[in-house]
Design a protein around this motif. Structure first.
Motif, PDB file in Angstrom:
ATOM      1  N   LYS A 131       0.550  -1.183  -0.003  1.00 38.18           N
ATOM      2  CA  LYS A 131       0.118   0.360   0.344  1.00 38.18           C
ATOM      3  C   LYS A 131       0.778   1.627   0.340  1.00 38.18           C
ATOM      4  CE  LYS A 131      -3.523   2.164   2.590  1.00 38.18           C
ATOM      5  NZ  LYS A 131      -4.647   2.180   3.688  1.00 38.18           N
ATOM      6  N   VAL A 132       0.417   2.102  -0.912  1.00 33.97           N
ATOM      7  CA  VAL A 132       1.929   3.052  -0.939  1.00 33.97           C
ATOM      8  C   VAL A 132       0.525   4.150  -0.817  1.00 33.97           C
ATOM      9  CG1 VAL A 132       2.270   4.967  -2.713  1.00 33.97           C
ATOM     10  CG2 VAL A 132       2.322   3.102  -3.759  1.00 33.97           C
ATOM     11  N   ASN A 133       2.132   5.291   0.653  1.00 33.07           N
ATOM     12  CA  ASN A 133       0.986   6.084   1.406  1.00 33.07           C
ATOM     13  C   ASN A 133       1.741   7.409   0.861  1.00 33.07           C
ATOM     14  OD1 ASN A 133      -0.387   3.984   3.310  1.00 33.07           O
ATOM     15  ND2 ASN A 133       2.029   3.439   4.243  1.00 33.07           N
ATOM     16  N   LEU A 134       1.009   8.277   1.308  1.00 35.43           N
ATOM     17  CA  LEU A 134       1.421   9.718   0.177  1.00 35.43           C
ATOM     18  C   LEU A 134       1.719  10.950   1.308  1.00 35.43           C
ATOM     19  CD1 LEU A 134      -1.295   9.349  -2.336  1.00 35.43           C
ATOM     20  CD2 LEU A 134       0.509   8.480  -2.940  1.00 35.43           C
ATOM     21  N   LEU A 135       2.295  11.748   0.949  1.00 34.88           N
ATOM     22  CA  LEU A 135       2.431  13.170   2.255  1.00 34.88           C
ATOM     23  C   LEU A 135       1.145  13.596   2.665  1.00 34.88           C
ATOM     24  CD1 LEU A 135       5.676  13.752   0.472  1.00 34.88           C
ATOM     25  CD2 LEU A 135       5.443  13.429   2.863  1.00 34.88           C
ATOM     26  N   PHE A 136       0.036  13.628   2.091  1.00 33.60           N
ATOM     27  CA  PHE A 136      -0.564  14.299   2.603  1.00 33.60           C
ATOM     28  C   PHE A 136      -2.177  13.348   2.322  1.00 33.60           C
ATOM     29  CE2 PHE A 136       0.245  14.569  -2.085  1.00 33.60           C
ATOM     30  CZ  PHE A 136      -1.071  13.820  -3.204  1.00 33.60           C
ATOM     31  N   SER A 137      -3.582  14.209   2.848  1.00 27.83           N
ATOM     32  CA  SER A 137      -4.385  13.153   2.904  1.00 27.83           C
ATOM     33  C   SER A 137      -5.099  12.325   1.593  1.00 27.83           C
ATOM     34  CB  SER A 137      -5.412  13.340   4.078  1.00 27.83           C
ATOM     35  OG  SER A 137      -6.740  13.131   3.749  1.00 27.83           O
ATOM     36  N   PHE A 138      -5.225  11.772   0.910  1.00 31.96           N
ATOM     37  CA  PHE A 138      -5.933  11.132  -0.090  1.00 31.96           C
ATOM     38  C   PHE A 138      -7.152   9.717   0.180  1.00 31.96           C
ATOM     39  CE2 PHE A 138      -5.436   9.338  -4.086  1.00 31.96           C
ATOM     40  CZ  PHE A 138      -6.056  10.057  -4.848  1.00 31.96           C
ATOM     41  N   ASP A 139      -8.026   9.991  -0.285  1.00 33.99           N
ATOM     42  CA  ASP A 139      -9.196   9.077   0.076  1.00 33.99           C
ATOM     43  C   ASP A 139      -9.182   8.095  -0.837  1.00 33.99           C
ATOM     44  OD1 ASP A 139      -9.881   9.606  -2.364  1.00 33.99           O
ATOM     45  OD2 ASP A 139     -11.786  11.345  -2.068  1.00 33.99           O
ATOM     46  N   LYS A 140      -8.450   7.282  -1.619  1.00 35.91           N
ATOM     47  CA  LYS A 140      -7.959   6.396  -2.058  1.00 35.91           C
ATOM     48  C   LYS A 140      -6.759   5.446  -1.755  1.00 35.91           C
ATOM     49  CE  LYS A 140     -10.755   8.851  -6.583  1.00 35.91           C
ATOM     50  NZ  LYS A 140     -10.539  10.258  -5.547  1.00 35.91           N
ATOM     51  N   ASP A 141      -7.311   4.541  -1.377  1.00 37.74           N
ATOM     52  CA  ASP A 141      -6.020   3.275  -1.544  1.00 37.74           C
ATOM     53  C   ASP A 141      -5.271   2.823  -3.053  1.00 37.74           C
ATOM     54  OD1 ASP A 141      -7.150   3.392   1.077  1.00 37.74           O
ATOM     55  OD2 ASP A 141      -8.549   1.407   0.698  1.00 37.74           O
ATOM     56  N   ILE A 142      -4.143   3.566  -2.880  1.00 38.91           N
ATOM     57  CA  ILE A 142      -3.149   2.761  -3.847  1.00 38.91           C
ATOM     58  C   ILE A 142      -2.773   1.680  -3.397  1.00 38.91           C
ATOM     59  CG2 ILE A 142      -1.391   3.832  -5.157  1.00 38.91           C
ATOM     60  CD1 ILE A 142      -1.958   6.742  -4.131  1.00 38.91           C
ATOM     61  N   ILE A 143      -2.647   0.200  -4.318  1.00 38.57           N
ATOM     62  CA  ILE A 143      -2.242  -0.993  -4.529  1.00 38.57           C
ATOM     63  C   ILE A 143      -1.239  -0.891  -5.254  1.00 38.57           C
ATOM     64  CG2 ILE A 143      -2.995  -2.904  -3.413  1.00 38.57           C
ATOM     65  CD1 ILE A 143      -3.951  -1.321  -1.098  1.00 38.57           C
ATOM     66  N   VAL A 144      -0.488  -1.645  -4.931  1.00 39.11           N
ATOM     67  CA  VAL A 144       0.371  -2.212  -5.310  1.00 39.11           C
ATOM     68  C   VAL A 144       0.598  -3.749  -6.157  1.00 39.11           C
ATOM     69  CG1 VAL A 144       2.774  -2.221  -6.625  1.00 39.11           C
ATOM     70  CG2 VAL A 144       1.808  -0.457  -5.413  1.00 39.11           C
TER      71      VAL A 144
END
Length: 253
Positions: free
Chosen positions: A226-239
Motif C-alpha cells: 500500500k502506497v502512503n502519500l505525504l497528504f491526505s488522499f481518499d483512495k487506497d493505492i495498492i500495488v
C-alpha cells in the motif's frame, strides 16, 4: 522453437506464454526469468534458446544490463511500453519490439520477422543493447519536464515536481498537484506515463504517482504493498505482488 521470457510481472508473462502457444503450439517456453540477476545466472549455466522475449524495465534494473555480464548470441524481441521514437535504435539494429499491451497480431508479426531474419539477426547483441540504451537515455534527457493542462480557455504549465499524481476515475484522467488542486486531463495514463519518464511510477491501472509524493509503503495482505502519500488522499493505492519488487527498486534509485 525454444523461447526464454524475461518479465517480472507474472500475469504478463503468463499471457505472453498463452498467446505464443496459440500462434504456434510447437513453441517451447524453456524458462521465465523475472530479474536481471536471475537472467545472468540462468544464461551463465544454461544454453541459449532460439529467441528471447524480454521486458525492458525489470525490478532490479534494465534488461540491457544483462549484456554487461553475459554475451547474448540470439535475437531479442522486446515487450515494452516505450514509444516508437525511443525504440528506433532497435529497428536500425535488426531487433524487433512489440508495444504493451500486445496482441496476437503483433506477436505473430514479430515471430514472422524473426523467422525471416533469423540468420541476419544472429550474433552478439551487446552493441545493439548499447545503442538502444543510448537512445533511451537521449529520449529521457530531451523529454519535457512540463505538463500542459487545458483549464477553461487557458493552457497552464506544470513542472513534474508540482504534480503529485495522476489517477483514473469513471474513465476520466485527473491530475492532482501538491497544493491539492485537481485538473481533468485529455491524455490517458499511458500517454502521461511516457511523458513523465522515471519520476513517476504506474502503481496499477488507476494510479501514476510521483516519487516525491510518497511518504512510505506498507505491507498489504497478501504480499501486496500500500502506497502512503505525504497528504491526505481518499483512495487506497495498492500495488500487486507482481509489481512489488519493481516498485521497491524504483524507490531506492
Amino acid at each position: 522453437m525454444k523461447i526464454v521470457i524475461i518479465e517480472d510481472e507474472i500475469l504478463v508473462a503468463e499471457e505472453l506464454v498463452s498467446n505464443l502457444k496459440q500462434i504456434d503450439p510447437n513453441i517451447e517456453i524453456v524458462s521465465i526469468l523475472s530479474s536481471v540477476k536471475e537472467a545472468v545466472n540462468y544464461f551463465s549455466a544454461n544454453p541459449q534458446p532460439d529467441l528471447i522475449f524480454s521486458d525492458i524495465q525489470l525490478g532490479d534494473g534494465l534488461s540491457f544490463d544483462i549484456a554487461k555480464d553475459i554475451t547474448i548470441d540470439v535475437p531479442v524481441i522486446f515487450c515494452t511500453a516505450f514509444d516508437e521514437y525511443a525504440l528506433e535504435a532497435f529497428r536500425v539494429n535488426g531487433i524487433e519490439y512489440i508495444l504493451k499491451p500486445f496482441s496476437l497480431e503483433s506477436l505473430g508479426k514479430a515471430l514472422l520477422k524473426f523467422q525471416n531474419m533469423q540468420k541476419i539477426m544472429a550474433g552478439s547483441i551487446a552493441q545493439k543493447y548499447e545503442a538502444a540504451m543510448e537512445a533511451l537515455k537521449a529520449k529521457n534527457k530531451n523529454s519535457s519536464t512540463t505538463i500542459m493542462v487545458k483549464y477553461r480557455d487557458r493552457l497552464l504549465p506544470f513542472s513534474h515536481d508540482k504534480i503529485a499524481l495522476f489517477y483514473l476515475e469513471n474513465e476520466i484522467t485527473y491530475m492532482q498537484c501538491h497544493n491539492g488542486k485537481v485538473y481533468s486531463m485529455s491524455e490517458s495514463l499511458e500517454e502521461l506515463e511516457h511523458k513523465t519518464a522515471e519520476k513517476f511510477f504506474r502503481m496499477n491501472r488507476q494510479f501514476l504517482v510521483n516519487r516525491n509524493a510518497i511518504i512510505d509503503v506498507t505491507d498489504y495482505f497478501p504480499r501486496k504493498l500500500k502506497v502512503n502519500l505525504l497528504f491526505s488522499f481518499d483512495k487506497d493505492i495498492i500495488v500487486s505482488r507482481e509489481k512489488r519488487s519493481r516498485l521497491l527498486a524504483w524507490l531506492t534509485v
